[in-house]
Design a protein around this motif. Structure first.
Motif, short mmCIF file in Angstrom:
data_model
loop_
_atom_site.label_atom_id
_atom_site.label_comp_id
_atom_site.label_asym_id
_atom_site.label_seq_id
_atom_site.Cartn_x
_atom_site.Cartn_y
_atom_site.Cartn_z
N GLN A 1 22.59 95.92 35.59
CA GLN A 1 22.88 95.74 34.17
C GLN A 1 24.01 96.63 33.70
O GLN A 1 24.67 96.32 32.71
CB GLN A 1 21.64 96.05 33.35
CG GLN A 1 20.56 95.00 33.45
CD GLN A 1 19.39 95.32 32.54
OE1 GLN A 1 18.96 96.46 32.47
NE2 GLN A 1 18.88 94.33 31.88
N VAL A 2 24.20 97.76 34.36
CA VAL A 2 25.28 98.69 34.01
C VAL A 2 26.10 98.95 35.26
O VAL A 2 25.55 99.22 36.32
CB VAL A 2 24.74 100.00 33.44
CG1 VAL A 2 25.87 100.98 33.20
CG2 VAL A 2 23.98 99.74 32.14
N GLN A 3 27.40 98.87 35.11
CA GLN A 3 28.30 99.16 36.22
C GLN A 3 29.21 100.31 35.85
O GLN A 3 29.67 100.40 34.71
CB GLN A 3 29.14 97.93 36.57
CG GLN A 3 28.35 96.72 37.05
CD GLN A 3 27.73 95.95 35.90
OE1 GLN A 3 28.36 95.78 34.85
NE2 GLN A 3 26.51 95.49 36.08
N LEU A 4 29.47 101.18 36.81
CA LEU A 4 30.41 102.28 36.64
C LEU A 4 31.51 102.10 37.68
O LEU A 4 31.23 101.96 38.87
CB LEU A 4 29.72 103.63 36.85
CG LEU A 4 28.56 103.97 35.93
CD1 LEU A 4 28.02 105.35 36.25
CD2 LEU A 4 28.97 103.89 34.48
N ALA A 24 32.36 102.48 32.10
CA ALA A 24 31.02 101.92 32.11
C ALA A 24 31.03 100.57 31.41
O ALA A 24 31.65 100.41 30.36
CB ALA A 24 30.04 102.86 31.41
N LYS A 96 28.63 110.21 36.13
CA LYS A 96 27.25 110.07 35.67
C LYS A 96 27.26 109.73 34.19
O LYS A 96 27.99 110.32 33.40
CB LYS A 96 26.48 111.37 35.89
CG LYS A 96 25.06 111.37 35.34
CD LYS A 96 24.41 112.73 35.51
CE LYS A 96 23.07 112.82 34.83
NZ LYS A 96 22.45 114.16 34.98
N ASN A 110 18.72 106.09 29.95
CA ASN A 110 18.78 105.82 31.38
C ASN A 110 19.99 106.52 31.98
O ASN A 110 21.01 106.67 31.32
CB ASN A 110 18.90 104.31 31.64
CG ASN A 110 17.72 103.54 31.08
OD1 ASN A 110 16.58 103.79 31.44
ND2 ASN A 110 17.99 102.60 30.19
N THR A 111 19.87 106.92 33.23
CA THR A 111 20.95 107.60 33.93
C THR A 111 21.49 106.71 35.03
O THR A 111 20.71 106.14 35.80
CB THR A 111 20.46 108.92 34.54
OG1 THR A 111 20.02 109.79 33.49
CG2 THR A 111 21.58 109.60 35.31
N TYR A 112 22.81 106.59 35.07
CA TYR A 112 23.48 105.80 36.10
C TYR A 112 24.54 106.66 36.78
O TYR A 112 25.18 107.50 36.13
CB TYR A 112 24.14 104.56 35.48
CG TYR A 112 23.16 103.58 34.91
CD1 TYR A 112 22.70 103.70 33.61
CD2 TYR A 112 22.69 102.52 35.68
CE1 TYR A 112 21.79 102.81 33.08
CE2 TYR A 112 21.78 101.61 35.15
CZ TYR A 112 21.33 101.77 33.86
OH TYR A 112 20.43 100.87 33.34
N TRP A 113 24.70 106.40 38.06
CA TRP A 113 25.71 107.11 38.86
C TRP A 113 26.71 106.12 39.42
O TRP A 113 26.36 105.01 39.81
CB TRP A 113 25.05 107.83 40.03
CG TRP A 113 24.20 109.00 39.65
CD1 TRP A 113 22.88 108.99 39.36
CD2 TRP A 113 24.64 110.37 39.53
NE1 TRP A 113 22.45 110.27 39.06
CE2 TRP A 113 23.50 111.13 39.17
CE3 TRP A 113 25.86 111.03 39.71
CZ2 TRP A 113 23.56 112.51 38.96
CZ3 TRP A 113 25.92 112.39 39.51
CH2 TRP A 113 24.79 113.11 39.14
#
Length: 123
Positions: A1-4, A24, A96, A110-113
């Motif tokens: 759902q989330v892209q970095l 992001a 991050k 929420n945390t995304y890397w």
């Protein structure tokens, strides 16, 4: 759902500069903070710099004025300008992001890397 998506890494000579970017995208309602961490071979991942939505920043002790983090809230993007690079800065640099997703920010934080970008400082 989330892209970095990270960019800007590479090979640079000691004393040189690099600028890292992280964008992001996805079902993002709001971002609380964005930052950079790094991990050298055989070492633990460590904080490089972080910036909050309000613009507050925090840096790792080793930065000592050499790096500057900035953000563009409208573009969900964070930058890391690195100057006076040293061989000991060689590492994989990870983006991050801490954010809320979904309608009205229903889920989070929420945390995304990111997947990481290699920075190599060598002559």
């Amino acid at each position: 759902q989330v892209q970095l998506v990270e960019s800007g890494g590479g090979l640079v000579q000691p004393g040189g500069s690099l600028r890292l970017s992280c964008v992001a995208s996805g079902n993002i309602f709001s971002i609380n903070a964005m930052g950079w961490y790094r991990q050298a071979p055989g070492a633990q991942r460590e904080l490089v710099a972080v910036i909050t939505r309000g613009g507050e920043t925090n840096y790792g002790d080793f930065v000592k004025g050499r790096f500057t983090i900035s953000g563009d809230n409208a573009k969900n993007t964070v930058y890391l300008q690195m100057n006076s690079l040293k061989p000991e800065d060689t590492a994989v640099y990870y983006c991050k992001v801490v954010l809320f997703i979904g309608p009205g920010g229903a889920w989070g934080p929420n945390t995304y890397w990111g997947q990481g970008t290699q920075v190599t400082v060598s002559s």
